[in-house]
Design a protein around this motif. Structure first.
Motif, PDB file in Angstrom:
ATOM      1  N   GLY A  20       0.873  -1.330  -0.007  1.00  0.00           N
ATOM      2  CA  GLY A  20       0.058  -0.025   0.126  1.00  0.00           C
ATOM      3  C   GLY A  20       1.077   1.367  -0.012  1.00  0.00           C
ATOM      4  O   GLY A  20       0.476   2.450  -0.632  1.00  0.00           O
ATOM      5  N   THR A  21       2.121   1.041   0.605  1.00  0.00           N
ATOM      6  CA  THR A  21       2.916   2.452   0.615  1.00  0.00           C
ATOM      7  C   THR A  21       3.770   2.614  -0.464  1.00  0.00           C
ATOM      8  O   THR A  21       3.790   3.752  -1.093  1.00  0.00           O
ATOM      9  CB  THR A  21       4.006   2.237   2.014  1.00  0.00           C
ATOM     10  OG1 THR A  21       3.240   2.040   3.021  1.00  0.00           O
ATOM     11  CG2 THR A  21       4.764   3.596   2.224  1.00  0.00           C
ATOM     12  N   LEU A  34      -1.716   5.526   3.598  1.00  0.00           N
ATOM     13  CA  LEU A  34      -2.267   4.454   2.485  1.00  0.00           C
ATOM     14  C   LEU A  34      -1.790   3.205   2.819  1.00  0.00           C
ATOM     15  O   LEU A  34      -2.416   2.135   2.812  1.00  0.00           O
ATOM     16  CB  LEU A  34      -1.865   4.921   1.057  1.00  0.00           C
ATOM     17  CG  LEU A  34      -2.743   6.144   0.541  1.00  0.00           C
ATOM     18  CD1 LEU A  34      -2.204   6.605  -0.774  1.00  0.00           C
ATOM     19  CD2 LEU A  34      -4.167   5.899   0.465  1.00  0.00           C
ATOM     20  N   VAL A  37      -3.608   2.140   6.028  1.00  0.00           N
ATOM     21  CA  VAL A  37      -5.219   1.442   5.477  1.00  0.00           C
ATOM     22  C   VAL A  37      -5.371   0.389   4.801  1.00  0.00           C
ATOM     23  O   VAL A  37      -6.251  -0.576   4.798  1.00  0.00           O
ATOM     24  CB  VAL A  37      -5.885   2.800   4.679  1.00  0.00           C
ATOM     25  CG1 VAL A  37      -7.051   2.110   3.943  1.00  0.00           C
ATOM     26  CG2 VAL A  37      -6.113   3.939   5.459  1.00  0.00           C
ATOM     27  N   ALA A  38      -4.219  -0.010   3.706  1.00  0.00           N
ATOM     28  CA  ALA A  38      -4.273  -1.288   3.118  1.00  0.00           C
ATOM     29  C   ALA A  38      -3.943  -2.376   3.851  1.00  0.00           C
ATOM     30  O   ALA A  38      -4.609  -3.443   3.530  1.00  0.00           O
ATOM     31  CB  ALA A  38      -2.998  -1.144   2.197  1.00  0.00           C
ATOM     32  N   VAL A  40      -5.468  -2.977   6.936  1.00  0.00           N
ATOM     33  CA  VAL A  40      -6.774  -3.468   7.442  1.00  0.00           C
ATOM     34  C   VAL A  40      -8.127  -2.925   6.780  1.00  0.00           C
ATOM     35  O   VAL A  40      -9.137  -3.083   7.532  1.00  0.00           O
ATOM     36  CB  VAL A  40      -6.757  -2.830   9.155  1.00  0.00           C
ATOM     37  CG1 VAL A  40      -5.609  -3.372   9.815  1.00  0.00           C
ATOM     38  CG2 VAL A  40      -6.503  -1.251   8.917  1.00  0.00           C
ATOM     39  N   ARG A  41      -8.084  -2.666   5.548  1.00  0.00           N
ATOM     40  CA  ARG A  41      -9.005  -2.245   4.885  1.00  0.00           C
ATOM     41  C   ARG A  41     -10.304  -2.864   4.921  1.00  0.00           C
ATOM     42  O   ARG A  41     -11.321  -2.713   4.623  1.00  0.00           O
ATOM     43  CB  ARG A  41      -8.771  -1.522   3.506  1.00  0.00           C
ATOM     44  CG  ARG A  41      -8.376  -2.522   2.475  1.00  0.00           C
ATOM     45  CD  ARG A  41      -8.235  -1.927   1.139  1.00  0.00           C
ATOM     46  NE  ARG A  41      -7.563  -2.927   0.195  1.00  0.00           N
ATOM     47  CZ  ARG A  41      -6.560  -2.868  -0.300  1.00  0.00           C
ATOM     48  NH1 ARG A  41      -5.897  -1.624  -0.081  1.00  0.00           N
ATOM     49  NH2 ARG A  41      -6.158  -3.597  -1.031  1.00  0.00           N
ATOM     50  N   ASN A  42     -10.113  -4.419   4.616  1.00  0.00           N
ATOM     51  CA  ASN A  42     -11.068  -5.049   4.469  1.00  0.00           C
ATOM     52  C   ASN A  42     -11.664  -6.099   5.778  1.00  0.00           C
ATOM     53  O   ASN A  42     -12.084  -7.042   5.560  1.00  0.00           O
ATOM     54  CB  ASN A  42     -10.714  -6.502   3.412  1.00  0.00           C
ATOM     55  CG  ASN A  42     -10.811  -5.675   1.932  1.00  0.00           C
ATOM     56  OD1 ASN A  42     -11.576  -4.992   1.692  1.00  0.00           O
ATOM     57  ND2 ASN A  42      -9.913  -6.096   1.124  1.00  0.00           N
TER      58      ASN A  42
END
Length: 96
Positions: A20-21, A34, A37-38, A40-42
């Motif tokens: 994500g980074t 970002l 968030v990537a 733990v986003r789901n």
């Protein structure tokens, strides 16, 4: 067996943070956000689907929650480390 499950969550969250980074554009603060968030986003849909599919087996939901928490413990130190590397210590908006 449970230790391997938690270790897998930790490793996968670290990889998701990196994925994500690295391709993110913009300032370091945005890239760090970002990445976090990537990792733990789901979590919400995964917990909901697991709760529905394995309604009579609370251990499965607990195992998934443990893996997600393990991943969060990977993402937080990485984000803290990357935030220290940013230039400047003050708030860019001039606030406290």
């Amino acid at each position: 067996m449970e230790t391997l499950h938690l270790l897998a969550g930790f490793v996968l969250a670290t990889a998701a943070f990196a994925l994500g980074t690295l391709p993110a554009t913009g300032p370091p603060a945005r890239r760090t956000a970002l990445g976090g968030v990537a990792a733990v986003r789901n979590a919400g849909p995964a917990l909901a689907a697991t709760g529905i599919a394995f309604a009579g087996q609370p251990a499965v939901l607990g195992a998934l929650a443990g893996a997600l928490l393990s991943g969060l413990t990977a993402a937080l130190p990485i984000a803290a480390l990357l935030s220290r590397r940013r230039s400047g210590t003050g708030n860019p908006q001039g606030g406290i």
